[in-house]
Design a protein around this motif. Sequence first.
Motif, PDB file in Angstrom:
ATOM      1  N   PHE A   1      -7.888   8.810   5.283  1.00 51.30           N
ATOM      2  CA  PHE A   1      -6.620   8.476   4.640  1.00 51.30           C
ATOM      3  C   PHE A   1      -6.276   7.010   4.859  1.00 51.30           C
ATOM      4  O   PHE A   1      -5.955   6.295   3.913  1.00 51.30           O
TER       5      PHE A   1
ATOM      6  N   ALA B   1       0.855  -1.188   0.000  1.00 52.74           N
ATOM      7  CA  ALA B   1       0.000   0.000   0.000  1.00 52.74           C
ATOM      8  C   ALA B   1       0.890   1.237   0.000  1.00 52.74           C
ATOM      9  O   ALA B   1       1.745   1.396   0.873  1.00 52.74           O
TER      10      ALA B   1
ATOM     11  N   ILE C   1       4.550   6.037   2.527  1.00 53.98           N
ATOM     12  CA  ILE C   1       3.960   7.329   2.209  1.00 53.98           C
ATOM     13  C   ILE C   1       5.068   8.226   1.664  1.00 53.98           C
ATOM     14  O   ILE C   1       6.098   8.402   2.314  1.00 53.98           O
TER      15      ILE C   1
ATOM     16  N   TYR D   1      -3.227   6.883  -4.430  1.00 47.92           N
ATOM     17  CA  TYR D   1      -3.076   5.635  -3.679  1.00 47.92           C
ATOM     18  C   TYR D   1      -2.812   4.492  -4.661  1.00 47.92           C
ATOM     19  O   TYR D   1      -3.469   4.397  -5.698  1.00 47.92           O
TER      20      TYR D   1
ATOM     21  N   ASP E   1       5.681   5.345   8.212  1.00 49.65           N
ATOM     22  CA  ASP E   1       5.692   4.152   7.372  1.00 49.65           C
ATOM     23  C   ASP E   1       5.749   2.928   8.283  1.00 49.65           C
ATOM     24  O   ASP E   1       6.517   2.888   9.232  1.00 49.65           O
TER      25      ASP E   1
ATOM     26  N   VAL F   1      -3.628  13.427  -3.321  1.00 50.89           N
ATOM     27  CA  VAL F   1      -3.075  12.154  -2.867  1.00 50.89           C
ATOM     28  C   VAL F   1      -3.461  11.051  -3.843  1.00 50.89           C
ATOM     29  O   VAL F   1      -4.628  10.889  -4.191  1.00 50.89           O
TER      30      VAL F   1
ATOM     31  N   ARG G   1      -2.004   0.160  -4.817  1.00 50.68           N
ATOM     32  CA  ARG G   1      -1.937  -1.141  -4.152  1.00 50.68           C
ATOM     33  C   ARG G   1      -1.279  -2.119  -5.102  1.00 50.68           C
ATOM     34  O   ARG G   1      -1.653  -2.191  -6.283  1.00 50.68           O
TER      35      ARG G   1
ATOM     36  N   ARG H   1       3.227  -0.569   4.132  1.00 49.39           N
ATOM     37  CA  ARG H   1       2.801   0.706   3.559  1.00 49.39           C
ATOM     38  C   ARG H   1       3.945   1.709   3.532  1.00 49.39           C
ATOM     39  O   ARG H   1       4.828   1.681   4.390  1.00 49.39           O
TER      40      ARG H   1
ATOM     41  N   ALA I   1       0.970   5.610  -0.697  1.00 50.52           N
ATOM     42  CA  ALA I   1       0.315   6.896  -0.931  1.00 50.52           C
ATOM     43  C   ALA I   1       1.380   7.887  -1.377  1.00 50.52           C
ATOM     44  O   ALA I   1       2.495   7.900  -0.836  1.00 50.52           O
TER      45      ALA I   1
ATOM     46  N   LEU J   1      -5.978   4.193   2.008  1.00 51.06           N
ATOM     47  CA  LEU J   1      -4.681   3.541   1.811  1.00 51.06           C
ATOM     48  C   LEU J   1      -4.775   2.030   1.907  1.00 51.06           C
ATOM     49  O   LEU J   1      -4.120   1.318   1.140  1.00 51.06           O
ATOM     50  N   THR J   2      -5.606   1.537   2.787  1.00 49.47           N
ATOM     51  CA  THR J   2      -5.595   0.101   3.056  1.00 49.47           C
ATOM     52  C   THR J   2      -6.848  -0.648   2.633  1.00 49.47           C
ATOM     53  O   THR J   2      -6.874  -1.870   2.676  1.00 49.47           O
TER      54      THR J   2
END
Length: 115
Positions: free
Chosen positions: A109, A28, A59, A91, A53, A89, A93, A57, A30, A113-114
């Motif tokens: 957010f 994931a 960022i 995103y 982070d 932003v 995956r 994930r 961003a 993100l997830t």
Amino acid sequence: MKKLKSQECLDAVEQGDFPESITGAAPAVAVVLTQSWCVQWQWMRSYLEQIGDEPGREIFFVEYDNEDFFEPFMAFKEDTFGNREVPYVRYYRSGKFVKATNFIDRTGFLKALTA
């Protein structure tokens, strides 16, 4: 949270999106594209720094008004991504683009993100 390097941003302009080294850096990802003066960005940044982070994930961000590539990058963001607001932003995956938002609260957010 990691600042995007100049070359990564220039690669995005040239290729139409961020390289796989960014989009696939974690399951994931961003990417926040913004300008330093934006009050909403400053609020988001404070919670993003707290989130940090974690495994699974990443960022990334760039305050492109502070960069030498400001004008071409802003044109790219606005014309290619079709977004004239900051913060913006994106995103990803598993390396694939899944969603975009603008200013968003912490809960939203994390969900974007997830989810």
